[in-house]
Design an enzyme around this catalytic site. Structure first.
Site, PDB file in Angstrom:
ATOM      1  N   SER A 148       0.820  -1.194   0.000  1.00  0.00           N
ATOM      2  CA  SER A 148       0.000   0.000   0.000  1.00  0.00           C
ATOM      3  C   SER A 148       0.861   1.254   0.000  1.00  0.00           C
ATOM      4  O   SER A 148       2.076   1.205   0.204  1.00  0.00           O
ATOM      5  CB  SER A 148      -0.925   0.003   1.230  1.00  0.00           C
TER       6      SER A 148
ATOM      7  N   HIS B  63       0.270  15.855  -2.174  1.00  0.00           N
ATOM      8  CA  HIS B  63       0.869  16.921  -2.987  1.00  0.00           C
ATOM      9  C   HIS B  63       0.097  18.204  -2.711  1.00  0.00           C
ATOM     10  O   HIS B  63      -1.129  18.181  -2.573  1.00  0.00           O
ATOM     11  CB  HIS B  63       0.802  16.594  -4.481  1.00  0.00           C
TER      12      HIS B  63
ATOM     13  N   CYS C 199      -4.547  -2.456   0.780  1.00  0.00           N
ATOM     14  CA  CYS C 199      -5.041  -3.810   0.582  1.00  0.00           C
ATOM     15  C   CYS C 199      -5.298  -4.402   1.963  1.00  0.00           C
ATOM     16  O   CYS C 199      -4.600  -4.090   2.917  1.00  0.00           O
ATOM     17  CB  CYS C 199      -4.035  -4.670  -0.169  1.00  0.00           C
TER      18      CYS C 199
END
Length: 277
Positions: A118, A123, A146
């Site tokens: 994962s 950003h 997951c």
């Protein structure tokens, strides 16, 4: 297949479903002069530096029970920052009884589950209008996991971590896993709306719109702050320093900016469509 809070699906192997949450927030400010704009950008760069964003993502990884493998972070010139965090299966603890409940997740005070293969990324995008005196800061966070727990359990904490005017959230479950009999499962929990993972006191602050494609396991929610206090959008001074006409003009510009972001269209286009309808 309907899953009750007490049930756990018995799988053939590892849970291969990928659950992805995209969390986008916008902070808007009125910056009349170049000096005000530069001061606002400096404030944003300090408030949401790569170092602080890394701290936020570490707390997210704790909430979903992840072990941090690697962190890459960067502050950009002239502004903005990025952080990418690779995470793997964390400590296995007792499975919480509310795994499948559509309830807000906790704030970062305990590890609740495990996951593997994962990542978490963030950003930031500070920008400004060339003529209208509006500065906007956007942060995009993606949590992809997951395993059994949904990254939506980190949503409550993310909302508390940012002072935000507008929020856009997308949640999607990809792939499939198999039960013990080999039957494919394309989702392992019931979900009606992302809103059910947001506390009532937070939902009361925002106008919200849902667009959900249930058959594709795609869920989308947009939020816009209801109450408008101009003092929250002035940088370095307060409303009493403004003339009434200037105050009204600033409010109109700020509300137009918020509406355009929320509806995803320029206001003149919306007005034209309304007149034609």
């Amino acid at each position: 297949m309907k899953i009750t809070p007490e049930q756990r699906i018995e799988l053939h192997g590892f849970n291969n479903l990928t659950k992805s949450l995209s969390f986008n927030m916008y902070d808007i400010c009125y910056t009349k002069t170049k000096e005000e704009r530069e001061a606002y950008l400096e404030y944003i760069d300090e408030q949401y530096s790569a170092e602080r964003l890394s701290s936020i993502l570490k707390n997210v990884s704790d909430l979903i029970g992840a072990h941090v493998l690697n962190i890459a972070k960067q502050d950009y010139i002239p502004q903005g920052a990025s952080v990418t965090m690779l995470i793997s299966e964390g400590p296995v603890v007792e499975v919480p009884t509310d795994t499948y409940k559509e309830t807000p997740g906790p704030l970062p005070n305990n590890v609740v589950m495990q996951l593997d293969k994962s990542h978490i990324t963030v950003h930031t995008y500070p920008e400004f209008h060339p003529n209208e005196g509006i500065s906007t800061f956007r942060a995009d966070i993606d949590v992809s996991t997951c395993g059994e727990i949904s990254p939506l359990k980190a949503l409550n904490y993310l909302i508390h971590s940012f002072d935000t005017d507008i929020i856009t959230m997308d949640y999607r479950v990809r792939g499939f896993t198999r039960d013990r009999n080999g039957r494919k499962l394309f989702i392992d929990h019931d979900i009606n709306s992302i809103q059910n993972y947001i506390p009532d006191e937070i939902k009361g602050l925002y106008d919200m719109i849902d667009v959900n494609v249930y058959q594709e396991n795609i869920f989308h929610t947009k939020c816009k702050l209801k109450r408008f206090n101009i003092n929250n959008y002035l940088f370095g001074y307060t409303e009493d320093k403004l003339k009434p006409t200037e105050r009204d003009e600033i409010i109109e510009r700020l509300q137009t900016e918020m509406d355009e972001i929320f509806y995803g269209a320029n206001v003149p286009v919306l007005k034209k469509d309304k007149n034609q309808g």
